[in-house]
Write an enzyme that holds these catalytic residues in place. Sequence first.
Site, short mmCIF file in Angstrom:
data_model
loop_
_atom_site.label_atom_id
_atom_site.label_comp_id
_atom_site.label_asym_id
_atom_site.label_seq_id
_atom_site.Cartn_x
_atom_site.Cartn_y
_atom_site.Cartn_z
N THR A 34 -19.59 4.56 -16.40
CA THR A 34 -20.62 4.49 -15.37
C THR A 34 -20.21 5.39 -14.21
O THR A 34 -19.06 5.80 -14.11
CB THR A 34 -20.81 3.06 -14.85
OG1 THR A 34 -19.55 2.59 -14.35
CG2 THR A 34 -21.30 2.15 -15.95
N TYR A 92 -8.87 -0.22 -10.78
CA TYR A 92 -9.57 1.06 -10.70
C TYR A 92 -9.22 1.78 -9.40
O TYR A 92 -9.29 1.20 -8.31
CB TYR A 92 -11.07 0.81 -10.76
CG TYR A 92 -11.92 2.02 -11.02
CD1 TYR A 92 -12.25 2.39 -12.32
CD2 TYR A 92 -12.41 2.79 -9.97
CE1 TYR A 92 -13.06 3.50 -12.56
CE2 TYR A 92 -13.21 3.90 -10.21
CZ TYR A 92 -13.52 4.24 -11.51
OH TYR A 92 -14.31 5.34 -11.73
N SER A 93 -8.83 3.05 -9.51
CA SER A 93 -8.45 3.82 -8.33
C SER A 93 -8.82 5.28 -8.51
O SER A 93 -8.36 5.94 -9.45
CB SER A 93 -6.95 3.70 -8.07
OG SER A 93 -6.55 4.55 -7.00
N ASN A 94 -9.65 5.80 -7.62
CA ASN A 94 -10.01 7.21 -7.67
C ASN A 94 -8.82 8.13 -7.46
O ASN A 94 -8.84 9.29 -7.87
CB ASN A 94 -11.09 7.49 -6.62
CG ASN A 94 -12.42 6.89 -6.99
OD1 ASN A 94 -12.96 7.14 -8.06
ND2 ASN A 94 -12.97 6.07 -6.10
N ALA A 118 -4.09 -8.04 -1.21
CA ALA A 118 -3.70 -9.14 -2.09
C ALA A 118 -4.44 -10.43 -1.75
O ALA A 118 -4.69 -11.26 -2.63
CB ALA A 118 -2.19 -9.37 -2.00
N SER A 151 -18.59 8.84 -11.13
CA SER A 151 -17.34 8.68 -11.88
C SER A 151 -17.44 8.99 -13.36
O SER A 151 -16.42 8.96 -14.06
CB SER A 151 -16.81 7.25 -11.69
OG SER A 151 -16.27 7.10 -10.39
#
Length: 386
Positions: free
Chosen positions: A331, A189-191, A142, A83
């Site tokens: 990172t 966080y989302s690719n 959730a 990433s």
Amino acid sequence: MRWIGVVAAVAVAVGLGGQAVAAPGGQGAAGVRQAMGEVVAAGGVGVVVRVNDRRGVWVGSAGARELGSSVQPLPGGRFRAGSITKTFVATVVLQLVGEGKVRLDEPVADHLPRFGLDRRITVRMLLQHTSGLFNYTGDVKADGTPDPGLPLWGREYVDNLFRTYEADDLVRTALAKPARFEPGARYAYSNTNYALLGLLIEKVTGTEYATQVERRILKPLGLHGTTLPGTRTGIPGPHARGYMAFPENGRLQVVDITRMNPSWAGAAGEIISTTRDLDAFLTALLGGRLLRPDLLAQMRTSLPTPVPGEQIGLGLFRNDFAPGCTAFGHTGGTQSATSYMYSTADGARRIEFSITHGAIDPFDPATRQRFEAAHKKLAATALCDE
């Protein structure tokens, strides 16, 4: 592909060494060497490190180039940086903002109407992971239970190491799942965000996102050890071997996945690099050579994440590694490697490293926590200890 089998009794050399360019002295150097050894003891096969501080530059390695070997990794070798790709992509997007071709607060749907995205999702939200879009590599519901994405672990991944994924398909996989939250409501966080940014770059420039990274960053900075492989399965040049561990039939299997098709990562994490190149890139970025001052300031403007001491800007993390010791960078993690690229705010202290994974069971919390603590200690020691 080489099958390693159960590795509880595999002996890996933990020698510390490398090539000293201007070896740092004192307590700091001893601490870095010790932290490198702890990374290997915690499950890393090998680690390559580059440290810059007031004493100069030091590059070194610990562990082994491959399981069962006593040969250490080459300090200047290449690795999958995961990433960390996102910081390169974010830099290109912000350059396009500076050229008036993209606006940070415009709807992404204006550029990519084919996906039917919520018009409240902006370019800034993609950069800062506040879009709410499901992470196509896997997310959390959730109630805290896992919500699987692509099959990227275990036997199913091993059986599909060379499968090709198209970026549009990655996005559509994510959009088939409900949004995690309202656009802009919070951070997650989302690719998927960076898969979309890669497609945005392609729509705006008329060329592949990788071409823009090469033209705007790699070639001007002379980053000859850095590549965006696309569907190419190998790592060009000298490199260590990488492994993935997973439980199967009551045993921990460790598989050599050095060769793999990285198209599942794409603009979210496909880059191959070296510690030298990552250092040159981060130095140029934070030093103002790649972005206008106002855009660099926006990139560094951050909001809190769920990780204590961590904040996220536009493709750039801000971490408090110790009291009074703040650093900027990113990172990267793949199934076979963990990488860091961080610099203190003034650029005086920097560290880049990559760890090849060994018998690290991703489903065992204790093993995972021990490994994470070791690589965070390595970063903190180089950036914060005198």
